[in-house]
Design an enzyme around this catalytic site. Structure first.
Site, short mmCIF file in Angstrom:
data_model
loop_
_atom_site.label_atom_id
_atom_site.label_comp_id
_atom_site.label_asym_id
_atom_site.label_seq_id
_atom_site.Cartn_x
_atom_site.Cartn_y
_atom_site.Cartn_z
N HIS A 31 18.82 -38.78 21.37
CA HIS A 31 20.11 -38.11 21.25
C HIS A 31 20.86 -38.87 20.15
O HIS A 31 20.63 -40.07 19.96
CB HIS A 31 20.91 -38.20 22.56
CG HIS A 31 20.31 -37.43 23.68
ND1 HIS A 31 20.08 -37.98 24.91
CD2 HIS A 31 19.89 -36.14 23.75
CE1 HIS A 31 19.54 -37.07 25.71
NE2 HIS A 31 19.41 -35.95 25.03
N ASP A 35 22.27 -41.93 21.55
CA ASP A 35 21.30 -42.97 21.93
C ASP A 35 21.10 -43.86 20.71
O ASP A 35 20.96 -45.08 20.82
CB ASP A 35 19.91 -42.38 22.25
CG ASP A 35 19.89 -41.53 23.52
OD1 ASP A 35 20.62 -41.87 24.47
OD2 ASP A 35 19.13 -40.54 23.55
N GLU A 53 15.51 -25.79 21.62
CA GLU A 53 14.82 -26.01 22.90
C GLU A 53 15.40 -25.02 23.92
O GLU A 53 16.45 -25.25 24.51
CB GLU A 53 15.06 -27.45 23.37
CG GLU A 53 14.35 -27.77 24.68
CD GLU A 53 14.56 -29.23 25.14
OE1 GLU A 53 14.77 -30.12 24.29
OE2 GLU A 53 14.52 -29.46 26.35
N GLU A 62 9.67 -26.59 26.36
CA GLU A 62 9.60 -27.50 27.52
C GLU A 62 8.96 -26.74 28.67
O GLU A 62 9.40 -25.65 29.06
CB GLU A 62 10.99 -27.99 27.92
CG GLU A 62 10.92 -28.76 29.23
CD GLU A 62 12.05 -29.74 29.49
OE1 GLU A 62 12.62 -30.28 28.52
OE2 GLU A 62 12.34 -29.97 30.66
N HIS A 88 11.28 -25.60 31.50
CA HIS A 88 12.23 -24.56 31.12
C HIS A 88 11.55 -23.19 31.12
O HIS A 88 12.15 -22.19 31.52
CB HIS A 88 12.82 -24.83 29.74
CG HIS A 88 13.62 -26.11 29.67
ND1 HIS A 88 14.23 -26.54 28.52
CD2 HIS A 88 13.89 -27.06 30.61
CE1 HIS A 88 14.86 -27.69 28.75
NE2 HIS A 88 14.66 -28.03 30.00
N ASP A 100 16.15 -28.13 37.49
CA ASP A 100 15.19 -28.61 36.49
C ASP A 100 14.67 -29.97 36.94
O ASP A 100 15.40 -30.95 37.00
CB ASP A 100 15.94 -28.73 35.15
CG ASP A 100 15.06 -29.13 34.01
OD1 ASP A 100 13.83 -29.11 34.15
OD2 ASP A 100 15.60 -29.47 32.94
N ASP A 142 11.79 -31.88 35.87
CA ASP A 142 11.20 -32.86 34.93
C ASP A 142 10.16 -33.75 35.61
O ASP A 142 10.15 -34.97 35.43
CB ASP A 142 12.29 -33.72 34.27
CG ASP A 142 13.24 -32.90 33.40
OD1 ASP A 142 12.84 -31.82 32.93
OD2 ASP A 142 14.38 -33.35 33.17
N ASP A 144 9.08 -34.99 28.46
CA ASP A 144 10.46 -35.04 28.97
C ASP A 144 10.38 -35.11 30.49
O ASP A 144 10.61 -34.13 31.19
CB ASP A 144 11.25 -33.81 28.49
CG ASP A 144 12.75 -34.02 28.61
OD1 ASP A 144 13.16 -35.11 29.04
OD2 ASP A 144 13.51 -33.08 28.27
C1 GLO Z 1 17.37 -30.75 29.68
C2 GLO Z 1 16.66 -30.95 28.44
C3 GLO Z 1 17.03 -32.27 27.78
C4 GLO Z 1 16.71 -32.23 26.31
C5 GLO Z 1 17.17 -33.46 25.60
C6 GLO Z 1 16.92 -33.38 24.11
O1 GLO Z 1 17.12 -29.87 30.46
O2 GLO Z 1 15.29 -30.86 28.64
O3 GLO Z 1 16.36 -33.33 28.39
O4 GLO Z 1 15.35 -32.07 26.11
O5 GLO Z 1 18.52 -33.64 25.83
O6 GLO Z 1 17.81 -32.55 23.53
MG MG Z 2 13.77 -31.23 27.25
#
Ligand code: GLO
Ligand code: MG
Length: 343
Positions: A49, A52, A174, A210, A213, A248, A250, A283
Site C-alpha cells: 500500500h 506501507d 482488483e 483475487e 473475490h 472475505d 483470505d 493475499d
Molecule cells: C481486500 C483486498 C485487499 C487488497 C490490498 C491491495 O479485500 O483483497 O487486501 O488486495 O489492499 O490493494
Molecule cells: Mg487482494
C-alpha cells in the site's frame, strides 16, 4: 509455454489478528522485521500500500514522499527483494468514507486522485510501473445514494488522469463484489476489462484476480483468470481461498477447495503466467487463533500448496484429457481429475 513463478505478498498479510469483533491478539511487527522474513519464507516480491511504503504520507510533501520511497528502495535492494506494485489505500481516510473516485463530494474525489498520484510517485521511486486499485469503497450502501452510470464515468475519468500523469504507469484493477460496501461498482474481471476499454489507453489498464473475490461473486476464479488472460490483462493475482458466500476470509491458498485451486494453477501454467514478469501474489491472512511465533505459516503453506498443485498440473495425463473431451465422456474426465488429486 510453462509459467515461471516468483512469489510476493504485502506487509498486511503478516498481521495482528484484529477483526470487527475483537482487538489485536498478536504483537505487531515493524516493516523492517517483516522484510527480514520474506526470503526465509520463500518470497522475493513485496506488494505495498502507498502508506506501507511511506507511512504518514498525508502529512508529507510530494518531494518528501519520493525521498522516503527511494530510501525504501535501497532497503529492498539490501534484502535482495523487489517491489511488485503500489496500491493507494483509499479506504481509511475520513475523506473516503463514502468512496474516493466515486464520492459525491468533489473535494473528496480530488483527494482520492491526488493520493493516487502520490502512489504513482512512490511506484516510480521504487522502480516499478504497476499501480493496483482495489476499489474498496467505490460502491454503495444503498442503491439510491449514487448514480451508477456517473460512477463509471468518474472511475474512468480518474484512471485517465492517472494515465496522463505518468505515461508509463499501468493500472491494475482488483475487482471485488462487496465488502466493505453492499454493492461495488466493479465486481468482476468482466467489469474491469470493460472499464479499461473506456479509458484513454486501454492497454495500460489490467486486472488483478483475487480467488476469494471471484468466489464471493459466485464465480470460478480460474474462469476469471482465463477471461483476463484472453485480453492480456492478467497482470497479477491474489491467490487465497474462501469458504462460501460470507465475509472475505483470505484463507490459505487451496485450504478449502483443492480442485478449485488446482484449476487456478493449471490455467496460469497453461498460458505461461510469469513469463512477462508477473508475480504470484498471496493475499492470505493467518487465523486469529494463531500464536505470534507461528503466524506466518499461512504464507509458507500457501506457497507450498501452489507448488504441489503445479506438480499435479504438470503430471496430469493431458492426452487422456483430450481423448475424454473428444469422446464427451465428462464423467470419466471428472473421475480422472479426482483420481489425480487424490493419488
Ligand atoms: C481486500 C483486498 C485487499 C487488497 C490490498 C491491495 O479485500 O483483497 O487486501 O488486495 O489492499 O490493494
Ligand atoms: Mg487482494
Amino acid at each position: 509455454m510453462e509459467g515461471i513463478y516468483r512469489f510476493s505478498f504485502g506487509p498486511w498479510n503478516i498481521h495482528e489478528g484484529a477483526d470487527p469483533f475483537g482487538p489485536a491478539v498478536r504483537r505487531s511487527m515493524k516493516l523492517s522485521e517483516k522484510l527480514d522474513l520474506y526470503k526465509k519464507l520463500g518470497f522475493d516480491g513485496v506488494q505495498f500500500h502507498d502508506d506501507d511504503a511511506v507511512p504518514d504520507m498525508n502529512n508529507l510533501s510530494p518531494g518528501q514522499i519520493i525521498d522516503q520511497a527511494k530510501q525504501l528502495r535501497n532497503i529492498l535492494d539490501d534484502h535482495g527483494l523487489a517491489a511488485e506494485f503500489v496500491a493507494p489505500r483509499l479506504w481509511e481516510d475520513e475523506r473516503t468514507i463514502d468512496g474516493g473516485y466515486t464520492s459525491n463530494d468533489k473535494a473528496c474525489r480530488d483527494y482520492a486522485l491526488d493520493r493516487s498520484k502520490r502512489a504513482i510517485d512512490i511506484a516510480n521511486a521504487l522502480g516499478i510501473d504497476l499501480l493496483v486499485l482495489w476499489l474498496a469503497r467505490e460502491g454503495t450502501y444503498i442503491r439510491e445514494s449514487k448514480d451508477s452510470k456517473l460512477a463509471v464515468e468518474r472511475l474512468t475519468g480518474s484512471i485517465n488522469q492517472m494515465l496522463l500523469y505518468d505515461s508509463k504507469i499501468r493500472i491494475c484493477i482488483e475487482p471485488k463484489p462487496n465488502e466493505p460496501m453492499d454493492h461495488a461498482f466493479i465486481p468482476t474481471a468482466g467489469h474491469a476489462v470493460a472499464l479499461a476499454q473506456l479509458c484513454i489507453d486501454p492497454d495500460r489498464v489490467g486486472v488483478n484476480i483475487e480467488s476469494a473475490h471471484a468466489i464471493l461473486a459466485g464465480l470460478d476464479p480460474s474462469d476469471e483468470m482465463g477471461f483476463a488472460l484472453a485480453f492480456n490483462k492478467l497482470w497479477t493475482v491474489h491467490l487465497n481461498d474462501q469458504n462460501g458466500l460470507k465475509f472475505d476470509q483470505d484463507k490459505s491458498f487451496a485450504s478449502v477447495d483443492i480442485r478449485r485451486a488446482f484449476n487456478q494453477v493449471r490455467i496460469l501454467d497453461k498460458y505461461g503466467y510469469g513469463n512477462k514478469g508477473e508475480w504470484v501474489g498471496l493475499d492470505v491472512k493467518a487465523m486469529r487463533s494463531q500464536k505470534f511465533d507461528v503466524s506466518t505459516k499461512h504464507l509458507t503453506n500457501s506457497r507450498k500448496n501452489f507448488l504441489k498443485l503445479l506438480e499435479l498440473s504438470r503430471s496430469l495425463d493431458e492426452e487422456k484429457v483430450e481423448e475424454l473431451i473428444a469422446g464427451r465422456d465428462y464423467e470419466e474426465l471428472d473421475n480422472l481429475i479426482l483420481s489425480h488429486l487424490l493419488a
